[in-house]
Design a protein around this motif. Sequence first.
Motif, short mmCIF file in Angstrom:
data_model
loop_
_atom_site.label_atom_id
_atom_site.label_comp_id
_atom_site.label_asym_id
_atom_site.label_seq_id
_atom_site.Cartn_x
_atom_site.Cartn_y
_atom_site.Cartn_z
N ALA A 30 0.85 -1.20 0.00
CA ALA A 30 0.00 0.00 0.00
C ALA A 30 0.88 1.24 0.00
CB ALA A 30 -0.92 0.00 1.22
N GLU A 31 1.39 1.60 -1.16
CA GLU A 31 2.23 2.79 -1.32
C GLU A 31 3.27 2.92 -0.22
OE1 GLU A 31 0.04 6.37 -2.11
OE2 GLU A 31 -1.38 5.30 -3.37
N CYS A 35 5.82 -4.64 2.43
CA CYS A 35 4.90 -5.42 1.61
C CYS A 35 4.68 -6.77 2.27
CB CYS A 35 5.42 -5.58 0.20
SG CYS A 35 6.96 -6.50 0.07
N SER A 73 -3.86 3.81 -2.66
CA SER A 73 -4.13 2.57 -3.39
C SER A 73 -3.36 1.40 -2.78
CB SER A 73 -3.75 2.73 -4.86
OG SER A 73 -2.35 2.91 -5.00
N ILE A 74 -3.86 0.22 -3.11
CA ILE A 74 -3.19 -1.03 -2.73
C ILE A 74 -2.88 -1.76 -4.03
CG2 ILE A 74 -3.47 -3.27 -1.60
CD1 ILE A 74 -5.30 -1.93 0.42
N THR A 75 -1.67 -2.28 -4.13
CA THR A 75 -1.25 -2.98 -5.35
C THR A 75 -1.10 -4.46 -5.07
OG1 THR A 75 -0.05 -1.01 -6.06
CG2 THR A 75 0.54 -3.07 -7.13
N GLU A 77 0.40 -7.72 -6.95
CA GLU A 77 1.27 -8.06 -8.07
C GLU A 77 1.55 -9.56 -8.05
OE1 GLU A 77 5.69 -6.94 -9.78
OE2 GLU A 77 4.64 -5.51 -8.51
N VAL A 93 -0.68 -7.26 -12.60
CA VAL A 93 -0.76 -6.24 -11.56
C VAL A 93 -2.18 -5.66 -11.52
CG1 VAL A 93 0.09 -3.98 -10.81
CG2 VAL A 93 1.65 -5.59 -11.86
N ARG A 95 -3.95 -2.38 -9.39
CA ARG A 95 -3.83 -1.29 -8.42
C ARG A 95 -5.25 -0.83 -8.11
NH1 ARG A 95 0.29 2.52 -10.02
NH2 ARG A 95 1.61 1.15 -8.83
#
Length: 186
Positions: A30-31, A35, A73-75, A77, A93, A95
């Motif tokens: 999350a930015e 992680c 945002s939450i990514t 991947e 990915v 986002r």
Amino acid sequence: MGLSSRTIEITVISSENVHVKEESYVVVRAESLKCCTTKTAKNTDIIINNNHSSSLISWNEKLLLEIPMHARSITFEVQCKNSRASSARPVGVARIAISDILLGGSNGFDGDSNGHNVLSYRLRDWDGRRNGVIHFSVRRMTAAPPVENTVKELVEDQKKTKESGEEVVLGVPKKKKKKNLNKEEE
């Protein structure tokens, strides 16, 4: 001083139709430099009917993700282990805006009785092409100010900043290290 972050529980359930042959795993962030990562899992082909087959990667793994208050945002991947090298290769990915995840029902979620909100999002490869779908659930773990107010405040701040022509820089305070007075600095 207010909260600097909030924590949510994310259960990475599965992905479908991700084009990958190697074992894969999911990295969620999350930015932030922090992680969370799932264990690796293999892709399983499922035949739906004579003309169509699908693939499924199942993780079913719970992760606790700390979300900084500034994050928008939450990514997710999906990465696969490269069999020839000791590196990983990103294959998909997604986002997702935090407001999409946290603004569900009246209490912040419209999920089941345990507060789980199950979501599915399209994955894209680094060229922007579709590469499957990821399924996950979200549950808030810690108390936080109402997200509606936080999002509204961020939007209002952005409007004011744009109108005044000012630019905003976000910074993270660095913890001070204690100096050892017995040692000379090198």
